[in-house]
Enzyme design. Sequence first.
Site, short mmCIF file in Angstrom:
data_model
loop_
_atom_site.label_atom_id
_atom_site.label_comp_id
_atom_site.label_asym_id
_atom_site.label_seq_id
_atom_site.Cartn_x
_atom_site.Cartn_y
_atom_site.Cartn_z
N GLY A 109 1.17 -1.19 0.24
CA GLY A 109 0.24 -0.09 0.34
C GLY A 109 0.91 0.96 0.14
N TRP A 134 2.16 1.21 -3.43
CA TRP A 134 1.91 1.50 -4.58
C TRP A 134 1.35 3.53 -4.83
CZ3 TRP A 134 -2.68 5.23 -3.80
CH2 TRP A 134 -3.48 5.32 -5.28
N HIS A 135 1.35 3.95 -3.98
CA HIS A 135 1.75 5.43 -3.79
C HIS A 135 2.75 6.64 -4.41
CE1 HIS A 135 -1.26 5.22 -0.08
NE2 HIS A 135 -1.70 6.41 -0.77
N GLY A 136 3.87 5.77 -4.43
CA GLY A 136 5.50 5.58 -5.27
C GLY A 136 6.25 5.91 -5.03
N PHE A 172 -0.13 10.26 -7.46
CA PHE A 172 0.01 8.93 -7.85
C PHE A 172 -0.50 7.66 -8.74
CE2 PHE A 172 -0.11 10.11 -3.30
CZ PHE A 172 1.09 10.46 -3.40
#
Lengths: 339, 470
Positions: free
Chosen positions: B320, B323-325, B470
């Site tokens: 998770g 996933w943001h970067g 994102f």
Amino acid sequence: MNRAVTDGGGTMAPAAPIGAAPPEPRPVTFPAWIRSVFGRREGLVPLIVFAGFAAADLFVRGIDGRLSGNYAHIREIPALIAEAGRGPAPSLLLLGNSLTNNGLLPPAQVAGAPLRAAKVTPDATALWDWRCIVEHQVLSDPARRLDVVAVGFAWNQLSDQTRGDASRLGAFFCGWGDVVRPSAIGLTHEQVGEFVAARASRTYAIRDALRNALLGRLIPGYQAHTQEANARAGDGAAAAAPQQARSRTYGALAALADRLEARGARLVVIAMPVTAAYEIDPGLLALAQRGEVTLLDYRHVYGIGPGDFLDSMHLAPSGREVLSARLAADLERILAARR
Amino acid sequence: MIFNSFVFWAFFAVVITLYWLLPHRAQNRMLIVAGYIFYGAWDWRFLGLLWMSTVVDYWVGRLLVKTDDPGRKKRILTISIVFNLGVLGFFKYFDFGIAQAAALLELFGFEAHFSTLSILLPVGISFYTFQSMSYTIDVYRGKCAAVDRLEDFATFVSYFPPLVAGPIERAAHLMPQLMAPRHYRPGDFGDGLALVLLGMFKKVVVADNLAPIVNRIFSTPTAELTASDVLVGVYAFAFQIYGDFSGYSSIAQGVSKWMGIDLMWNFKMPYFARNPSDFWQRWHISLSSYLRDYLYIPLGGNRHGAFKTQRNLMLTMLIGGLWHGANWTFVFWGLWHGLLLVGYRLAGKDTPQPDKPWGVRDAVAALVLFHFVCLGWLFFRAESMAQVFGMMRQLVAAPSVTGYAGYALAMVVFFAAPVMLYEWHVERRRDLMHVVRGPVFEQALVYAYLVFMIVWFPPLASQPFIYFQF
């Protein structure tokens, strides 16, 4: 992780049991939709809020001249220009922003004759504001006669690349008709909405003044920190933008000069002094060399030193006295040449 | 084209007018065109990517229903997963991976001369690839029927309100709504207006006014910061990111309501969560539930003993975070939240929150959790781990209060406190749409406040939505 409740209905209660069929929606015609929405609370409350906003806007429109000296000055612009452009005597419209407001006073008389002069210097204005003022207050009225329109500027405030302030232009200086060609008033198509909103709502147009007035009272150090933030933003933008002097153009200024000339008025641009040196763009120099505008270069004037400034940009009364005398002499020369 | 721009509202005025004039099939075609215009307004070059994702997942869905062989089904689904994660991985993590590989080699004494590609990240790629992928997985699992027509699937993928920053809609929730004719439902206008006003307020007034404070503090060399600067900077970011992201979700929900479509709730007063598990049922719900359904549960969830449950939680939160970067700060942010969840579970407190009125213990728990979450935001916002450690050091080493911190704190209170007060009211009422169901006077007062604040207090400079990256 536990199971998240992700119902669409907005309640935080457990979702309806699976298999419970929602009621089948019925088609609604447009008139029925209007009755349905505005005959009910969902339409009524927005209407009440809109009416409240409109009332507040009317109120602000009535008192904005009392909110600041700048708004009071903006209100008097049509009367000032009408007065200056009404008689046979030599007449001058001195345009600019706070640099000109602090730095110059028009002479009372030129060559022994009284000079009818309007000094119009709303804060933070630049080319597009001045263009709209001339367009709507001078050129739109055939009876208005001015001999000289002088514009005080610094840096690249006269270039086509200067960004227009959509709120200021919409609310104070331009008309509804200008929105048809946003590029002609220095706006992008993205700024049209802001222009329209500011034209329609004075509350929106003067939001910065209202914000600063309220937060200035509520937040400790608001003004100092906001000025610092603005300066940082300005520095950042300056650092991000490469040297563009060679690519700056002056088409709007040249067109304005042409139209003024056709009405018998000379466009004079005055490079105002500030403490830090700046260059005059080659494009503007070329315009002056071709004789399309008269350029008065006051960036370095004998008799004005660092002690004659209030801050890094604005002249103190001592500096204004020197500069105004210089302007009086130059005006005399310009007007004599035109007779 | 961002929600808080006049351009978007001019675009939407045209879309909504056409929308309600057209019959169902034409409505959907118009939505596809609108979605591509909306997305193409950022960078038309990436429209091909959106189209490829649509075509691949549509065909995977078609192939999945044509076979009953479980092995073949799995292989077909793999095509979708590899394609979507491959695209995401290339655009989002390729440069990061190369840089980390070079750093690793240099650590062992090798000379690494890899060059990165400076790949431009397509806006919202993580959102629409996840949304598109959820369709193929749900078809594979038999939870969602495969669509017959490509244009139906294209309507689902390119549906513009949640396209670039969510909520990440599931096919099983959104597709049936898009496939069925929409009719005006009484209440939709009012609900949509409330959501749009609240969303605009959160974005324009709260998030964008706090952004300059956050930017200033996080761009100052850490050695020049005091403890008060760091604290206020992190608090400001906590409310900025909440206002920014939940504002976007709220506006997406609101404009969808006006088109007769319900999107899922993405936020439910997250800063009133009283434990880490509660927080993840309130914050970015569409992602947390996505990761739960497509990662945590397939990994085994909590079905294989305590150790594997903790492992699955940590893995889910790490992914998770990633996933943001592509940055170690996001990895550590995920790790931190994983640790919070594991710690909470180890403390034996993983039971659901009882539905009872708030007491002092709840208030203290919410306050403590808020500060844990804020520590996570420090990881999330910082440019590097060195900055994280530098700012943490200043918290202890420079315990003084500056004038700027006082000013910034007053700004945080002025802009964010009304949101928190409103959400506290909603939390107590247990009704997310309480504003349209409460007393008329209260509704008019709230709307008037929102409108005047949006008109009077837009930021000095408009800011893009944080989650677009994102």
